[in-house]
Design a protein around this motif. Structure first.
Motif, PDB file in Angstrom:
ATOM      1  N   PHE A   4      41.076 -30.747  12.488  1.00  0.00           N
ATOM      2  CA  PHE A   4      41.795 -31.790  13.228  1.00  0.00           C
ATOM      3  C   PHE A   4      41.657 -33.147  12.538  1.00  0.00           C
ATOM      4  O   PHE A   4      42.627 -33.904  12.444  1.00  0.00           O
ATOM      5  CB  PHE A   4      41.291 -31.872  14.673  1.00  0.00           C
ATOM      6  CG  PHE A   4      41.994 -32.924  15.474  1.00  0.00           C
ATOM      7  CD1 PHE A   4      43.323 -32.767  15.831  1.00  0.00           C
ATOM      8  CD2 PHE A   4      41.331 -34.079  15.854  1.00  0.00           C
ATOM      9  CE1 PHE A   4      43.988 -33.753  16.559  1.00  0.00           C
ATOM     10  CE2 PHE A   4      41.976 -35.070  16.582  1.00  0.00           C
ATOM     11  CZ  PHE A   4      43.311 -34.899  16.932  1.00  0.00           C
ATOM     12  N   ALA A   5      40.478 -33.454  12.029  1.00  0.00           N
ATOM     13  CA  ALA A   5      40.273 -34.735  11.335  1.00  0.00           C
ATOM     14  C   ALA A   5      41.194 -34.843  10.117  1.00  0.00           C
ATOM     15  O   ALA A   5      41.807 -35.894   9.887  1.00  0.00           O
ATOM     16  CB  ALA A   5      38.812 -34.880  10.917  1.00  0.00           C
ATOM     17  N   ALA A  65      48.344 -40.113  10.042  1.00  0.00           N
ATOM     18  CA  ALA A  65      48.186 -41.562   9.826  1.00  0.00           C
ATOM     19  C   ALA A  65      48.918 -41.998   8.558  1.00  0.00           C
ATOM     20  O   ALA A  65      49.600 -43.038   8.555  1.00  0.00           O
ATOM     21  CB  ALA A  65      46.703 -41.925   9.745  1.00  0.00           C
ATOM     22  N   ILE A  66      48.789 -41.225   7.491  1.00  0.00           N
ATOM     23  CA  ILE A  66      49.485 -41.562   6.243  1.00  0.00           C
ATOM     24  C   ILE A  66      50.998 -41.511   6.463  1.00  0.00           C
ATOM     25  O   ILE A  66      51.725 -42.423   6.041  1.00  0.00           O
ATOM     26  CB  ILE A  66      49.049 -40.632   5.094  1.00  0.00           C
ATOM     27  CG1 ILE A  66      47.603 -40.938   4.696  1.00  0.00           C
ATOM     28  CG2 ILE A  66      49.988 -40.771   3.890  1.00  0.00           C
ATOM     29  CD1 ILE A  66      46.994 -39.936   3.720  1.00  0.00           C
ATOM     30  N   ALA A  67      51.478 -40.487   7.148  1.00  0.00           N
ATOM     31  CA  ALA A  67      52.911 -40.357   7.401  1.00  0.00           C
ATOM     32  C   ALA A  67      53.435 -41.527   8.232  1.00  0.00           C
ATOM     33  O   ALA A  67      54.494 -42.095   7.927  1.00  0.00           O
ATOM     34  CB  ALA A  67      53.220 -39.034   8.083  1.00  0.00           C
ATOM     35  N   ASP A  83      53.151 -43.481  -3.485  1.00  0.00           N
ATOM     36  CA  ASP A  83      52.269 -43.052  -4.580  1.00  0.00           C
ATOM     37  C   ASP A  83      50.771 -43.258  -4.315  1.00  0.00           C
ATOM     38  O   ASP A  83      49.979 -42.351  -4.577  1.00  0.00           O
ATOM     39  CB  ASP A  83      52.649 -43.748  -5.895  1.00  0.00           C
ATOM     40  CG  ASP A  83      53.821 -43.090  -6.607  1.00  0.00           C
ATOM     41  OD1 ASP A  83      54.287 -42.022  -6.150  1.00  0.00           O
ATOM     42  OD2 ASP A  83      54.269 -43.643  -7.629  1.00  0.00           O
ATOM     43  N   PRO A  84      50.348 -44.419  -3.806  1.00  0.00           N
ATOM     44  CA  PRO A  84      48.893 -44.620  -3.655  1.00  0.00           C
ATOM     45  C   PRO A  84      48.206 -43.638  -2.698  1.00  0.00           C
ATOM     46  O   PRO A  84      47.065 -43.237  -2.932  1.00  0.00           O
ATOM     47  CB  PRO A  84      48.781 -46.057  -3.125  1.00  0.00           C
ATOM     48  CG  PRO A  84      50.051 -46.720  -3.547  1.00  0.00           C
ATOM     49  CD  PRO A  84      51.089 -45.646  -3.493  1.00  0.00           C
ATOM     50  N   LEU A  85      48.871 -43.265  -1.626  1.00  0.00           N
ATOM     51  CA  LEU A  85      48.242 -42.382  -0.637  1.00  0.00           C
ATOM     52  C   LEU A  85      48.646 -40.917  -0.777  1.00  0.00           C
ATOM     53  O   LEU A  85      48.054 -40.047  -0.129  1.00  0.00           O
ATOM     54  CB  LEU A  85      48.566 -42.861   0.784  1.00  0.00           C
ATOM     55  CG  LEU A  85      47.941 -44.201   1.186  1.00  0.00           C
ATOM     56  CD1 LEU A  85      48.406 -44.620   2.573  1.00  0.00           C
ATOM     57  CD2 LEU A  85      46.424 -44.112   1.137  1.00  0.00           C
TER      58      LEU A  85
END
Length: 136
Positions: A116-117, A124-126, A86-88
């Motif tokens: 790309f960024a 990164a989140i995954a 939930d937070p991200l």
């Protein structure tokens, strides 16, 4: 109670669907105005405008990432672990939409680096979610 993760999951699907709807509306307009014969359409829009080609790739990028991102969100929801995602989740959706918008805007160096960024943010989140979900 609806979790943010569920809303974002639906948002990812809706964004992917919106891109294909826009593409098909634009293609239909080209056909109906006689600018392009229906038999001349290529799946990758290679014979259409650079924007249409970018739209095709932006949609394909969404389709390619959706199974991974959706699986993580669904896993968190099914395991009653949405507190992990939930937070991200809103940031993930924002990065997904921003990546697509950068893709639609241009194929220049700045847009490509920007795209790309935003992709890196999603990855990164995954990866964080995978680690957090597995850590229990």
């Amino acid at each position: 109670m609806t979790h943010v993760s569920m809303t974002v999951l639906i948002g990812l699907v809706a964004w992917t669907l919106l891109l294909v709807i826009v593409m098909e509306v634009l293609r239909a307009r080209l056909i109906l105005t006689g600018a392009v014969a229906v038999t001349a359409l290529k799946p990758d829009n290679a014979n259409l405008s650079p924007f249409m080609q970018r739209l095709t790739r932006a949609h394909a990028n969404c389709v390619e990432s959706l199974p991974v991102l959706a699986t993580l969100l669904i896993a968190a929801l099914v395991a009653d672990r949405a507190a992990v995602t939930d937070p991200l989740a809103p940031w993930l959706l924002a990065a997904r939409v921003a990546q697509s918008c950068a893709h639609l805007a241009s194929s220049g160096a700045f847009a490509t680096n920007t795209r790309f960024a935003f992709f890196v943010v999603q990855v990164a989140i995954a990866v964080y979610w995978i680690c957090a979900l597995l850590a229990g």
